[in-house]
Design a protein around this motif. Structure first.
Motif: not given
Length: 66
Positions: A24-32, A49-62
């Protein structure tokens, strides 16, 4: 979601997810993670965790990965 080197990830328990007050306190920052609901009920925590972490690292060019 757009990730930066200042981003952090929080995952809840596999059986219950995150506590309602945190959501509730972070609804604007949540993802599904989108899923076809008639095929699978849920993903286990490690796969999520693998799905989300991979995408985060991909965006940051690993960064720092050789």
């Amino acid at each position: 979601a757009n990730y930066t080197d200042e981003s952090f990830l929080v995952f809840g328990k596999e059986t219950r997810g995150l506590p309602r007050d945190i959501l509730d306190d972070n609804m604007d920052k949540t993802i599904r993670i989108p899923m076809i609901s008639n095929i699978a009920r849920s993903l286990n925590l490690a796969n999520s965790v693998n799905i989300i972490l991979y995408e985060a690292l991909r965006q940051l060019d690993f960064p720092n990965i050789e």
